[in-house]
Design a protein around this motif. Sequence first.
Motif, mmCIF file in Angstrom:
data_model
loop_
_atom_site.group_PDB
_atom_site.id
_atom_site.type_symbol
_atom_site.label_atom_id
_atom_site.label_comp_id
_atom_site.label_asym_id
_atom_site.label_seq_id
_atom_site.Cartn_x
_atom_site.Cartn_y
_atom_site.Cartn_z
ATOM 1 N N VAL A 213 0.855 -1.188 0.000
ATOM 2 C CA VAL A 213 0.000 0.000 0.000
ATOM 3 C C VAL A 213 0.888 1.233 0.000
ATOM 4 O O VAL A 213 1.843 1.330 0.780
ATOM 5 C CB VAL A 213 -0.939 0.024 1.225
ATOM 6 N N ASN A 214 0.566 2.205 -0.865
ATOM 7 C CA ASN A 214 1.284 3.471 -0.944
ATOM 8 C C ASN A 214 0.336 4.613 -0.581
ATOM 9 O O ASN A 214 -0.757 4.730 -1.164
ATOM 10 C CB ASN A 214 1.816 3.698 -2.361
ATOM 11 N N VAL A 215 0.770 5.445 0.363
ATOM 12 C CA VAL A 215 0.024 6.651 0.736
ATOM 13 C C VAL A 215 0.967 7.821 0.478
ATOM 14 O O VAL A 215 1.950 8.002 1.207
ATOM 15 C CB VAL A 215 -0.405 6.618 2.219
ATOM 16 N N THR A 216 0.693 8.615 -0.545
ATOM 17 C CA THR A 216 1.676 9.601 -0.991
ATOM 18 C C THR A 216 1.029 10.927 -1.409
ATOM 19 O O THR A 216 -0.159 10.992 -1.713
ATOM 20 C CB THR A 216 2.478 9.056 -2.194
ATOM 21 N N ASP A 217 1.856 11.967 -1.378
ATOM 22 C CA ASP A 217 1.542 13.266 -1.997
ATOM 23 C C ASP A 217 0.189 13.811 -1.555
ATOM 24 O O ASP A 217 -0.647 14.186 -2.379
ATOM 25 C CB ASP A 217 1.599 13.146 -3.525
ATOM 26 N N GLN A 234 2.425 -5.291 5.392
ATOM 27 C CA GLN A 234 3.711 -5.590 4.786
ATOM 28 C C GLN A 234 3.933 -4.669 3.583
ATOM 29 O O GLN A 234 3.020 -4.435 2.792
ATOM 30 C CB GLN A 234 3.766 -7.044 4.310
ATOM 31 N N ASN A 235 5.147 -4.156 3.492
ATOM 32 C CA ASN A 235 5.534 -3.329 2.341
ATOM 33 C C ASN A 235 4.618 -2.109 2.190
ATOM 34 O O ASN A 235 3.885 -1.963 1.202
ATOM 35 C CB ASN A 235 5.532 -4.153 1.055
ATOM 36 N N ILE A 236 4.697 -1.249 3.175
ATOM 37 C CA ILE A 236 3.904 -0.021 3.198
ATOM 38 C C ILE A 236 4.827 1.163 2.946
ATOM 39 O O ILE A 236 5.901 1.266 3.550
ATOM 40 C CB ILE A 236 3.191 0.153 4.555
ATOM 41 N N VAL A 237 4.405 2.075 2.063
ATOM 42 C CA VAL A 237 5.158 3.294 1.783
ATOM 43 C C VAL A 237 4.272 4.499 2.075
ATOM 44 O O VAL A 237 3.148 4.600 1.558
ATOM 45 C CB VAL A 237 5.637 3.337 0.323
ATOM 46 N N VAL A 238 4.787 5.394 2.911
ATOM 47 C CA VAL A 238 4.128 6.675 3.185
ATOM 48 C C VAL A 238 5.141 7.756 2.825
ATOM 49 O O VAL A 238 6.227 7.807 3.424
ATOM 50 C CB VAL A 238 3.710 6.788 4.668
ATOM 51 N N ALA A 239 4.818 8.601 1.875
ATOM 52 C CA ALA A 239 5.818 9.557 1.387
ATOM 53 C C ALA A 239 5.157 10.876 0.987
ATOM 54 O O ALA A 239 4.037 10.908 0.479
ATOM 55 C CB ALA A 239 6.567 8.968 0.191
ATOM 56 N N ASP A 259 -5.540 -11.680 18.245
ATOM 57 C CA ASP A 259 -5.313 -12.355 16.967
ATOM 58 C C ASP A 259 -4.525 -11.514 15.963
ATOM 59 O O ASP A 259 -4.593 -11.751 14.756
ATOM 60 C CB ASP A 259 -6.648 -12.760 16.344
ATOM 61 N N GLU A 260 -3.758 -10.560 16.440
ATOM 62 C CA GLU A 260 -3.032 -9.688 15.522
ATOM 63 C C GLU A 260 -1.869 -10.429 14.843
ATOM 64 O O GLU A 260 -1.347 -11.417 15.355
ATOM 65 C CB GLU A 260 -2.528 -8.449 16.258
ATOM 66 N N LYS A 261 -1.468 -9.892 13.673
ATOM 67 C CA LYS A 261 -0.407 -10.498 12.879
ATOM 68 C C LYS A 261 0.829 -9.609 12.877
ATOM 69 O O LYS A 261 0.759 -8.400 13.144
ATOM 70 C CB LYS A 261 -0.895 -10.722 11.442
ATOM 71 N N ASP A 262 1.973 -10.204 12.522
ATOM 72 C CA ASP A 262 3.231 -9.468 12.473
ATOM 73 C C ASP A 262 3.180 -8.340 11.443
ATOM 74 O O ASP A 262 2.490 -8.429 10.422
ATOM 75 C CB ASP A 262 4.379 -10.410 12.114
ATOM 76 N N LEU A 263 3.947 -7.296 11.724
ATOM 77 C CA LEU A 263 4.117 -6.177 10.796
ATOM 78 C C LEU A 263 5.552 -6.174 10.300
ATOM 79 O O LEU A 263 6.484 -6.344 11.088
ATOM 80 C CB LEU A 263 3.788 -4.870 11.508
ATOM 81 N N LYS A 264 5.740 -5.977 9.002
ATOM 82 C CA LYS A 264 7.092 -5.964 8.454
ATOM 83 C C LYS A 264 7.160 -5.101 7.204
ATOM 84 O O LYS A 264 6.380 -5.268 6.282
ATOM 85 C CB LYS A 264 7.547 -7.384 8.118
ATOM 86 N N GLY A 265 8.138 -4.183 7.201
ATOM 87 C CA GLY A 265 8.413 -3.417 6.005
ATOM 88 C C GLY A 265 7.564 -2.167 5.872
ATOM 89 O O GLY A 265 6.600 -2.140 5.099
ATOM 90 N N VAL A 266 7.918 -1.122 6.627
ATOM 91 C CA VAL A 266 7.221 0.168 6.547
ATOM 92 C C VAL A 266 8.262 1.252 6.310
ATOM 93 O O VAL A 266 9.231 1.367 7.069
ATOM 94 C CB VAL A 266 6.444 0.467 7.840
ATOM 95 N N THR A 267 8.073 2.055 5.269
ATOM 96 C CA THR A 267 8.973 3.172 4.989
ATOM 97 C C THR A 267 8.170 4.461 4.942
ATOM 98 O O THR A 267 7.238 4.597 4.143
ATOM 99 C CB THR A 267 9.702 2.976 3.648
ATOM 100 N N ILE A 268 8.543 5.394 5.819
ATOM 101 C CA ILE A 268 7.890 6.710 5.900
ATOM 102 C C ILE A 268 8.955 7.749 5.604
ATOM 103 O O ILE A 268 9.950 7.855 6.338
ATOM 104 C CB ILE A 268 7.272 6.918 7.287
ATOM 105 N N SER A 269 8.796 8.511 4.527
ATOM 106 C CA SER A 269 9.889 9.393 4.094
ATOM 107 C C SER A 269 9.367 10.694 3.505
ATOM 108 O O SER A 269 8.230 10.780 3.030
ATOM 109 C CB SER A 269 10.758 8.674 3.050
ATOM 110 N N VAL A 297 11.251 2.219 8.829
ATOM 111 C CA VAL A 297 12.144 3.339 8.545
ATOM 112 C C VAL A 297 11.360 4.646 8.542
ATOM 113 O O VAL A 297 10.363 4.781 7.820
ATOM 114 C CB VAL A 297 12.846 3.164 7.180
ATOM 115 N N PHE A 298 11.804 5.611 9.355
ATOM 116 C CA PHE A 298 11.367 7.006 9.260
ATOM 117 C C PHE A 298 12.568 7.778 8.728
ATOM 118 O O PHE A 298 13.608 7.854 9.402
ATOM 119 C CB PHE A 298 10.975 7.562 10.630
ATOM 120 N N GLN A 299 12.441 8.371 7.562
ATOM 121 C CA GLN A 299 13.611 9.002 6.936
ATOM 122 C C GLN A 299 13.239 10.325 6.271
ATOM 123 O O GLN A 299 12.166 10.449 5.666
ATOM 124 C CB GLN A 299 14.209 8.057 5.883
ATOM 125 N N ASP A 300 14.138 11.298 6.417
ATOM 126 C CA ASP A 300 13.961 12.611 5.780
ATOM 127 C C ASP A 300 12.639 13.248 6.211
ATOM 128 O O ASP A 300 11.769 13.572 5.396
ATOM 129 C CB ASP A 300 14.019 12.488 4.251
#
Length: 400
Positions: A213-217, A234-239, A259-269, A297-300
């Motif tokens: 999922v991408n949340v951008t602009d 998994q594999n979430i991009v927020v930019a 009953d929650e599931k693991d979270l993996k791969g989030v990039t917020i930039s 990752v929280f970056q920039d």
Amino acid sequence: MAIPAGTRLIVQLLGICIACFLSINGVESNPSSEAVFDIFNYGAKTEPKFDNAQAIIKAWKAACESSGPAKVVIPAGDFMAGEVVFSGPCKAHTTTVEIQGHLLANIDPSTYTSGAWIMVQRVDNVVLTGGGIINGEGKYDWKYADGVSPLPVSLIFQEVGNSKAHNLKFVDSMGFHIEVMDSHEIDLFNLTITAPGDSPYTDGVHLTNNINVNVTDSVIATGDDCVSIGHGNQNIVVARITCGPGHGICVGNLGKQADEKDLKGVTISNCTLTGTTNGARIKTYHDSAQITASDIVFQDIQMNNVQNPIMIDQHYNSTTTTAQSKVKISNARFVNIKGSSASAVAVSLNCSSAVPCEGIELADIDLKPAGSTGPLTSACSNAKTVLKGTQSPPGPANCL
């Protein structure tokens, strides 16, 4: 070979008849071969007290059954509507809902049975766009918000694939503005989401159990998290999000349900936060399920007068018990975080003693006091840290 005049006339008459048939059934011809279904052809009215939900649903069903690309058009004008469900699967390869006008929610929260005002469910290849306004009329219902029984979400994607929402304005949702759950390949971009800073539980975008999922602009200014990323993602991009007012951009809450599931791969930039109560935050419940949250990752990130610019809080809602969180946080990086802090503790890593945080990297942190706040400090408990580059305030050493 020349076509006889009589044959040409028959062909022309057939074309006229087909066009008439389509028009009678609410379908307009389109040069791009996209069938267009205008809600006016299904009984919609711009009268203030007329509920257009059924007209919108009928237009959707007709579009969904179309054999080729199809478009539902909500034209210019004000349309009040109660609960709307866009359900699939659809025959149409792509179904577009073009909101040109102003949708206003029915202000009676008891009329919503699914937890959503507009629900898109069990369908692929949907596009929501059009430049219009989706107004949840939350000002009439926020008084009922108690944090236990959520008010309706303005838009939910549930079990949806390869779909988009863009070029829309969301205003004053009753509950969350947008929620995406159990979905994959979703793009949310060029959105404006606004609600008063004191409106309760009005997250801009909330994600649960999704892949890619991408949340951008987008510009998000609400009374709660601008973007919140829950369990199972998994594999979430927020930019390129402009956030504020609100509670910042958050990974969490995690560990609330059994009953929650693991979270993996989030990039917020490349986001800018202004006047928010939190900045880059990871939060988990105290007495939680045993899951993992990794590769975050929280970056920039630019912080302007933000309280708690960098925060891991594994004791969220800890007023009722001292039981430790069992959410294991690892490989979380905060890189190139700059700007100003409205609180003296600009960096707070408050991890669980049951499952201490590992691989927490702080790199090129440059935060200054906002106004008379300061001097700035860092706080740390139960975290294994890696410090790189600039550290202002001085970063916390390992605090296991």
